[in-house]
Design a protein around this motif. Structure first.
Motif, mmCIF file in Angstrom:
data_model
loop_
_atom_site.group_PDB
_atom_site.id
_atom_site.type_symbol
_atom_site.label_atom_id
_atom_site.label_comp_id
_atom_site.label_asym_id
_atom_site.label_seq_id
_atom_site.Cartn_x
_atom_site.Cartn_y
_atom_site.Cartn_z
ATOM 1 N N LEU A 106 26.537 39.231 44.427
ATOM 2 C CA LEU A 106 27.289 40.249 43.691
ATOM 3 C C LEU A 106 26.798 40.331 42.253
ATOM 4 C CD1 LEU A 106 31.052 39.768 44.677
ATOM 5 C CD2 LEU A 106 29.633 41.785 45.093
ATOM 6 N N TRP A 194 29.606 49.537 45.933
ATOM 7 C CA TRP A 194 29.842 48.524 46.955
ATOM 8 C C TRP A 194 29.077 48.856 48.232
ATOM 9 C CZ3 TRP A 194 31.096 43.771 47.919
ATOM 10 C CH2 TRP A 194 31.349 43.398 49.241
ATOM 11 N N PHE B 15 31.505 43.053 39.918
ATOM 12 C CA PHE B 15 30.327 42.435 40.525
ATOM 13 C C PHE B 15 29.916 41.164 39.792
ATOM 14 C CE2 PHE B 15 28.576 44.978 43.932
ATOM 15 C CZ PHE B 15 29.310 46.145 43.854
#
Lengths: 291, 299
Positions: A106, A194, B15
């Protein structure tokens, strides 16, 4: 060397060049010596304890036995919970790998393929901290883990391990290399970050994610000092740290120590066989061998 | 909120946030605190008391103090170990890789033989070798017809620790050297052959100069790894004979988490000092390898 003909040619070459032949012989000798410790513990693990104590040095057992393995794996599991330690390690190492890959990929995506204020500053700060020696962190980290009530639990190992920067760095470097076309066309179709991340970038990053997964897994598995600090109860120890206790428990029962060691080594070797390709190529990438 | 590459939006935070949070709490915070603790008197439980440079003064200069003895003993043992272990763990795999550069038959076998030990954890390595050095029943004394007490006599204990460590670690460096040697153009060697150069000349004139980066990298990583010496002397002889193999890391661990009250302040001062030397080595790598080349890392 693909076939017998190649091998014959090689032997003939050696016959013409005695220096080379001598060196090859030396190498074979060295390799054999290198294997001796491993061969020794495997063979010795099948010797009855009584034999070792009474017969003195022998290379091979007189009477091969599985008794030591039985004792280690079944009879002595309270005092020497090797199997329990093994499963602790499996759980801890797997969880560490999962968490590291999750937060690492991520974050790597954010540092490589997203634009945001402060991105480079923060990233290079993280890189700078890679030089910081972990020995200094140990004492306060223990206190933090203690305050969180994670002592004697897997969290004490899993969570701090995923805070590192090295793995993040590897993934980010890889992601930088993925062509932008994929993102562009997906964004034009209105895909969210995403979606791009999960459906495009992650699948494309499989090589580096496998590598980082292996690093994270083996790093956690082989951790020696930290587990002895954060775990109190013998049963909760992971394998590498738990093995320290064997000498104290089995003492002069050498064959049992051998058997326990073999039990500990096998899963690691299986991992090696399965992941050989990734291990070997991975080390070249991360060491910057290309100069 | 614009969905296309948010510049100020919350999405990037989602993120990079999780990792950054973990990093702040479990790395940065302990890093700062670890340095601060070195300036305190603390037993890990009650409140730390600020005492300035006292810990450092004590371990560096106070000859009456046990901690002084431990600090200097630990540092010298660790340094000694680094000096004894790092050169062979670099030179031996270099020679091996050079010799196997031509990929003779059995190369994969040699590859595997030297690499497998690196996959063992420190405790399995030690358990494997402790019996090898057994005075009466170990293959080393028996095979070489010796009667050495490897665990209780110097310099044999050092020798044993170095042998074990080299056996354990050279596989990693071997792989790295092998891989980078494979990139050296074969034509260079062929040209040298035509000029009648022998193996030694080729090694020094062609192989070695092309290996600057991997050699630098492995020197630094090996050195840093050995500065953290802990498991080998612990499991082999508990830092003995006497405390002659007691490493700095062992003292740090004993002081902070050993039996009795924790002496975390002194342990932290020792850790900071040890860490300082490790950082010197890291800085050297950073500068020598990446300093002039930050562009290549995609800044």
């Amino acid at each position: 060397m693909k076939n017998a003909l190649d091998f014959q040619r090689y032997v003939r070459r050696l016959q013409r060049d005695p220096h080379q032949a001598l060196a090859v012989a030396g190498l074979v000798l060295l390799a054999s010596i290198w294997l001796i410790p491993i061969a020794w513990i495997v063979i010795s693990s099948f010797k009855p304890e009584v034999e070792i104590q009474t017969l003195g040095f022998r290379i091979f057992p007189v009477n091969w036995t599985f008794q030591n393995y039985y004792n280690v794996l079944i009879r002595d599991t309270a005092a020497v919970p090797v199997v329990r330690w093994f499963w602790n390690s499996v759980f801890i190492a797997s969880s560490t790998t999962a968490l590291t890959l999750f937060v690492g990929s991520l974050a790597a995506y954010a540092y490589s393929r997203m634009q945001w204020r402060g991105r480079n500053v923060i990233f290079w700060f993280l890189i700078a901290t890679m030089m910081f020696p972990p020995v200094i962190n140990m004492i306060p980290l223990y206190k933090i883990v203690d305050e969180l009530n994670w002592i004697d639990t897997a969290w004490a190992m899993v969570v701090p391990a995923s805070a590192g920067v090295f793995n993040l760095f590897l993934i980010r470097q890889f992601m930088i290399g993925i062509p932008r076309d994929y993102d562009e066309s997906a964004k034009m179709d209105g895909a969210s970050d995403w979606k791009i991340f999960a459906n495009i970038i992650v699948p494309l990053s499989k090589p580096v994610l496998t590598l980082v997964g292996l690093f994270a897994f083996t790093g956690s598995w082989n951790d020696f000092l930290w587990p002895t600090i954060v775990f109190n109860r013998r049963q909760n120890l992971p394998l590498t740290a738990g093995l320290q206790l064997l000498q104290g428990i089995y003492d002069i029962r050498i064959a049992h120590i051998m058997a326990s060691t073999v039990v500990a080594i096998i899963p690691t070797l299986l991992l090696f066989l399965m992941a050989q390709k990734y291990f070997l190529s991975g080390i070249s990438i991360s060491s910057g061998v290309k100069g | 909120m614009v969905s296309k590459g948010s510049r100020v939006g919350i999405i990037p935070v989602l993120f990079f946030g999780p990792h950054l949070l973990l990093f702040l709490v479990f790395f940065l915070l302990p890093a700062f605190s670890g340095i601060l603790v070195a300036f305190t008197r603390w037993n890990l439980f009650s409140s730390p008391v600020w005492i300035g440079l006292d810990n450092f003064r004590e371990i560096f200069f106070n000859t009456e103090s046990t901690f002084y003895m431990q600090f200097w003993n630990g540092m010298s043992n660790t340094f000694r170990f680094v000096i004894m272990t790092v050169p062979p763990s670099l030179i031996l795999p270099l020679l091996l890789a050079a010799f196997l550069r031509s990929r003779p038959p059995g190369f994969s076998f040699f590859n595997a033989v030297f690499y497998v030990p690196t996959l063992f954890s420190i405790s399995t390595v030690m358990l494997t070798w402790i019996n090898m050095f057994h005075r009466r029943l170990g293959p080393i004394n028996v095979g070489l017809n010796l009667d050495i007490n490897w665990f209780g006599t110097q310099p044999y204990t050092w020798i044993a620790l170095v042998v074990i460590t080299v056996w354990w670690v050279i596989g990693g460096n071997f792989i790295i050297y092998s891989a980078s040697m494979a990139d050296i153009p074969v034509e260079l060697y062929e040209a040298a052959d035509m000029d009648g150069a022998n193996g030694i000349v080729k090694f020094f004139a062609i192989t070695l100069p092309s290996m600057k980066h991997p050699i630098l990298f492995t020197t630094v990583t090996s050195t840093i790894a050995q500065f953290n010496l802990y498991g080998q002397p612990l499991m082999f002889s508990r830092g003995g004979p006497g405390q002659s193999t007691y490493s700095m890391m062992m003292y740090i661990r004993e002081l902070a988490w050993g039996s009795g009250a924790s002496i975390a302040g002194i342990a932290a001062a020792m850790a900071v000092t040890l860490g300082f030397f490790i950082m010197l080595v890291s800085f050297a790598q950073l500068w020598l390898m990446w300093g002039p080349r930050t562009k290549e890392i995609g800044v």
